[in-house]
Each structure stands twice: as structure tokens, then as C-alpha cells.
Design an enzyme around this catalytic site. Sequence first.
Site, PDB file in Angstrom:
ATOM      1  N   ASP A  45      59.619  73.143  49.297  1.00 46.11           N
ATOM      2  CA  ASP A  45      60.323  71.901  49.019  1.00 46.11           C
ATOM      3  C   ASP A  45      61.834  72.095  49.112  1.00 46.11           C
ATOM      4  OD1 ASP A  45      60.936  69.354  48.223  1.00 46.11           O
ATOM      5  OD2 ASP A  45      59.848  69.425  46.336  1.00 46.11           O
ATOM      6  N   ASP A  46      62.469  71.387  50.036  1.00 43.62           N
ATOM      7  CA  ASP A  46      63.936  71.415  50.182  1.00 43.62           C
ATOM      8  C   ASP A  46      64.472  72.742  50.708  1.00 43.62           C
ATOM      9  OD1 ASP A  46      63.862  68.884  49.091  1.00 43.62           O
ATOM     10  OD2 ASP A  46      65.331  69.265  47.522  1.00 43.62           O
ATOM     11  N   CYS A  78      61.266  63.892  50.438  1.00 47.83           N
ATOM     12  CA  CYS A  78      59.984  64.512  50.117  1.00 47.83           C
ATOM     13  C   CYS A  78      58.777  63.676  50.505  1.00 47.83           C
ATOM     14  CB  CYS A  78      59.925  64.825  48.619  1.00 47.83           C
ATOM     15  SG  CYS A  78      61.110  66.091  48.084  1.00 47.83           S
ATOM     16  N   ASP A 307      59.380  70.617  53.679  1.00 47.44           N
ATOM     17  CA  ASP A 307      59.296  69.166  53.849  1.00 47.44           C
ATOM     18  C   ASP A 307      60.614  68.551  54.294  1.00 47.44           C
ATOM     19  OD1 ASP A 307      60.647  69.472  51.441  1.00 47.44           O
ATOM     20  OD2 ASP A 307      59.346  68.129  50.295  1.00 47.44           O
TER      21      ASP A 307
END
Length: 487
Positions: A45-46, A78, A307
Amino acid sequence: MRKLPAALATAALAATAGLVASAGTSPAPAAASTTPPNIVFVLVDDLAWNLVQHMPNVQRLQSDGTTFTNYTVTDSLCCPSRSSIFTGKFPHDTGVFTNESPDGGFAVFRNRGNESRTFATALQAQGYTTAFMGKYLNGYLPKDLYTPPGWTEWYGAGNAYGEYNYNLNENGTLVHYGNTDADYLTDVVSAKGKSFIQRAAASHKPFLVEISTFAPHGPFTPARQDLDKFPGLTAPRTPAWDTLPTNAPTWLAGNGPLTAAEIQKIDIDYRKRAQAVQAVDRMIDGLRQQLVDSGVADNTYVVFSSDNGFHMGDHRLVEGKQTAFDHDVVVPLVIAGPNVPSGISRPQIVQNIDLAPTFERVGGAAVAGDVDGRSLLTLVTGGPTAPWRTGSLIEHHGPGASPDDPDVQDARNGMPTTYEALRTATYTYVEYDNGEREYYDRTTDSYQLRNTYAGLSAARKATLHSDLDALKNCHTNASCWTAGHVS
């Protein structure tokens, strides 16, 4: 460790032949008694490209596999990005443009029927044992004990960004994890992933597991064993650091130079992000070793991606995402496994809409006609001359994030207004809904500092608009493939 064995299983050859056939070439004969390849998908994530330099096991995966250097997300946010990954569809077809209703989030994804048409449902129908672990979609609440269709095993979390003191829905039972070292979420899903691989391999059935970490998303919480790592590390100072592009769009143009306090926070947080991905990196090593120990490494694809990207000081933006700049939309994608060349980079324009059809073709499933993406393994087997699209589409709705959205950016102007963008190997073109435009020639301006749209000819402007319009209005595999061939 830990290089995946180079030998190619007959099963993988048969599966890959089917993948090539999906792109229009003739299929090779398939052996009826072979086991389809397994898939281990690690989605973080990120994570921006600038963190990979701190991840030796991701670099090892690159050495053992193929890296896609022009891999972009459909929206650097996201929930829209994850929705595209699950379905192979653009936001304009999933209906998910933001993290929250009525324009996005888990409820919109579910209510529009997207959950019944994911790569998980397709592979489960092909006889795969499937498992999901970690972060699902924004708005998902594990306390509801809801398990989406397509997943044999489910370990879904809700708001677990802090990595400690969270709940998991473990196959219909709510389990609380506290504040001990053993409760650190990335380590928890790592252990569950290895356990699943061990059990699934022993059953001699093909399997798919997605392990979706919250790291390195804010608040950037490292495992305690990593808190002292990278002393003195600061955020990269690229040419775009603390610099506005010329002719910047209105939402960005008012940003003044970064303050000393902002720079200090960026540097502290970049170090924390580097620390936070150490657990992810160890997890990748552990998962690959488990594949070896379970005797299925030769017949398993390992896929690593993010993502969306993340900016930290570039273009006078503090910390966040959602823009059409490369630091937000171009993210890592690495694939290793059967018949995947080692140490190779592929420059083709690929997107997260391509993951679902890739996984589906690995498992021998048909790809539905309304899927916008295309199987990526055609590039692996066909090499650099394989036919492929030349343009990618980014769609974003904004700003409008509520204060409780984990991706709200409340420091200076960091959230762009609604736009669509066209990105090729050489340029980025952006249309905002207020009529503003951006054009960056990345062959001479790789850090996107000179918006030269005003100097383009009328004919060129018309072509760019037409190409972008075709992509944002495509709704089938065939039409999106055609629209993706731009000048």
C-alpha cells in the site's frame, strides 16, 4: 537464498501456451494431466519506486524475474486501484472512483456486482484453493464477518493502518490482535501466508493467495525490530524536489516553497517508510522459501506490486498521491515464475487492469469480454516485439475527501481536482474537468517540470483529446485494446 529453480514444469508451459493463445496466436498442445501453476500475489500500500532500493528481497525477485518499468495504476488512490486489480476494469467500468460512497469504497464495489466477477471467483471456479489476507477495500468492516465470493480462506482487516490493535475476520470469526511484537500485522499475514502455502501444496491442488499489506501506508508504523534502521536517511531530492512545474494547474499553482518543518517531517516519514517495508521484504523472502520447502516453487508465479505510488516533496507536494505525475502513478510490478525470463525489464505500457486477466489465463479461465485489461504473460513469452498497447488511462475524481478518509491530504494543496490522463512511453497528457490541460514531454523532461500544452499545434491538441476520449469511453476488451493504441 533463494533463487527460484530455473527448471520449467510441463504444466507451466501448457498454461503459458494458453496465455499466448489469448492474445491471438495459435495454442500449443496442453498436457491433460498437469497441475495449473500457483499464484502468490503480494500487494503493498502506497509503495513508490524509491523504496525498492531498501528492499533486497524485492531486488532479488527482480533478478529472478521480469520487471515492468512502465506499469501504471488506473488511479493513484487505494480503493479505485484495488477495484481495477480485482476486476481488470477501469474505474469508469467498476464505478469506483474514490475511497467512499457514493463515488467509491467497498459498498459501491459490492453493490455494483464487482465482487462476483474477480480473478478470485474465476480461479475458484477452475478448482483453485484461494486465500486473501490483509487489507481489502476502504470501508470494509471485518466485524461484519462478511467474506466476499471467490475466497476459500479469508483473513480480512478493516482500519489496521497502525499495524497493532486491530481485528481480522478469520473465516467468519472475529479475532483481535493487540500490541505485542507478535501482533504486528505484516508479520501476522506473512505467517498465515506461509501456512496456507504449506497446506495448499500438500493438497496437490492449484492455489492462489493474495497477501495485501497496509505497509508502508501512513502512519508509517515499522515493526519494532526495525525502528533503529537507516539512521540519518532522508527523502530523495530529485530535480522535482520543492519545484513547481511551469504553467502548473490551478490546484497546484498556489503552493509556495516547502517550509523547514515540512521538510523535516518528510525526511522523518521517509525513513519510517523505509523501516516499514523491511517486514514486507522479509515476508517475500519467507514466502519464496516456503514455496521451495513445499516443492512447488517451479510451478508458482510470484507477483509483487503496489496499489499506488507516493510523493514526498516533489512538485511542492508534501506527502500523498492522487496526481498524474509519475511518482504517483508508476509503481513496481515484478513477476517471477515458470517461463518468466530472469533479470529482464519490459518497457511496454501495462496497467493494473492487466493483472486480473493475467491471473485468469494462468488458471485456464476464460477472460470475460467486458474486462478492459489483457494478459501480461504474452509479453513475457512474446518478448519485446510482442504487440501491445501504447497508451494508458488514469481517471481521478477529486478533491472532496472527508476528514476520516485515510488518504485525505490536509497539508497545503495536495489533492487535484477531477481529471483524466493519457500516459505513453514518451508523454503525459492531462485534462481537468475545469478545462485546464497539462502536457509533459518526458523524453526531454523526465521529471515533468515543463507543462508545454500551450505550445502544441491545434491538430496535436485535437488528437490528444480524441485519443483520451476513446480510452475513457471504452468498455470491452476489444474496444479498450483498440483505444490503447495511440500516437
